[in-house]
Design a protein around this motif. Structure first.
Motif, short mmCIF file in Angstrom:
data_model
loop_
_atom_site.label_atom_id
_atom_site.label_comp_id
_atom_site.label_asym_id
_atom_site.label_seq_id
_atom_site.Cartn_x
_atom_site.Cartn_y
_atom_site.Cartn_z
N ASP A 12 -4.05 8.86 4.85
CA ASP A 12 -3.81 8.39 3.49
C ASP A 12 -2.39 7.91 3.24
O ASP A 12 -2.09 7.38 2.17
N ASP A 14 1.27 5.91 4.95
CA ASP A 14 1.80 5.01 5.99
C ASP A 14 2.85 5.76 6.80
O ASP A 14 4.04 5.42 6.80
N ARG A 174 -1.71 1.34 3.79
CA ARG A 174 -2.54 2.18 2.93
C ARG A 174 -1.95 2.31 1.52
O ARG A 174 -2.66 2.47 0.55
#
Length: 295
Positions: A12, A14, A174
């Motif tokens: 979830d 980076d 993300r």
């Protein structure tokens, strides 16, 4: 597998991570020289740092970390190949070690050169000031002030085991918002900062990740083997002699009683060349022993 690096990824965020465990290779390096405990620990941390940095690179070649200072430890040097082959050495002044244990005490005015030497392409070198409390903080500060991706290091070694943890922020994927990305980065770093030396040295990777990030979605990838291997050889020693020139090598033969011996400082291997060997080298006959007598 006692010596390996292992990558992990947050689903979830980076952010990626890397963990390194060195047991046999670290002990192999220490077995070559009688290092005092503070020097052995510092060398172990540098070995772990090299293996972690290797995981951030995609290249075929050699990564070299060389630290120099004006203090009790004038030299630390570690090499790590893209094949996961490690070797390392330290130079120290025993009389100056005393109770010194911190990086600043052992290596005042120290600098660390990080050299990436690819098999093909341009060589790159970065310089890290060793002015932090420990090697991990110096490497983290270097990445923070460079234009590279934010990266944090945690390193420990105790003379038997060397361990390392790396976290690195990835380009936006993300998470698109700068504030969201920064909050996630600070979150994972703050949790990693709660690790103590005993946990980093003693916990297996699965347990360590659960201890830190059991509320996050984390993927742990297959480990990559690391091992001790010295890159010295009779061929490399012969090429070093050839680079000196025939006249100088023949003078060495005379000065050293008819045999030139090259010692590898990393693994203590010795390569001897007598007059027949030297004559063969400069006649273009290769590096295989030319005589029956070996020293």
């Amino acid at each position: 597998m006692s010596d390996f690096s292992q990558r992990f990824l947050f689903d979830d965020f980076d952010v990626r991570g890397e963990m390194v465990a060195l047991d046999a290779s670290y002990r192999h390096v220490l077995a070559k020289h009688p290092y005092p405990e503070p020097v052995a620990q510092l060398l172990g941390e540098l070995l772990a740092a090299a293996a972690l940095l290797l995981g951030t690179l995609k290249f075929d070649g050699l990564l070299v970390l060389q630290a120099r200072s004006s203090g009790a430890v004038p030299l630390l040097m570690v090499e790590c190949s893209s094949d996961g082959e490690l070797r390392g050495i330290a130079r120290y002044h025993a009389a100056q070690i005393g109770d010194a244990g911190s990086l600043r005490e052992l290596m005042p005015e120290g600098v660390l050169a990080i050299t990436i030497d690819p098999a093909q392409g341009q060589r790159y070198q970065g310089i890290v000031a060793l002015d932090g409390d420990n090697l991990a903080s110096c490497l983290s500060a270097y990445f923070a002030t460079s234009e590279q991706l934010p990266t944090r290091f945690w390193l420990n070694a105790d003379g038997r085991r060397a361990r390392g943890l790396l976290l690195q922020q990835l380009p936006a994927d993300r998470q698109k918002g700068a504030e969201e990305r920064e909050a996630s980065w600070q979150h994972v770093v703050t949790l990693a900062d709660t690790l103590n030396a005993e946990e980093l040295l003693g916990l297996d990777n699965e347990t360590l990740l659960y201890r830190l990030y059991h509320e996050e979605a984390v993927r742990l990838f297959d480990p990559r083997a690391l091992h001790f291997r010295c890159s010295c050889s009779r061929d490399r020693s012969a090429r070093a002699l050839i680079s000196l020139g025939q006249e100088d090598v023949e003078k060495l033969l005379e000065e050293q009683g008819g045999s030139v011996v090259i010692d590898c400082q990393f693994c203590n291997q010795r390569y001897a060349f007598d007059a027949a060997d030297v004559a063969q080298l400069f006649a273009g006959g290769g590096v295989q022993p030319a005589s029956d007598t070996r020293h």
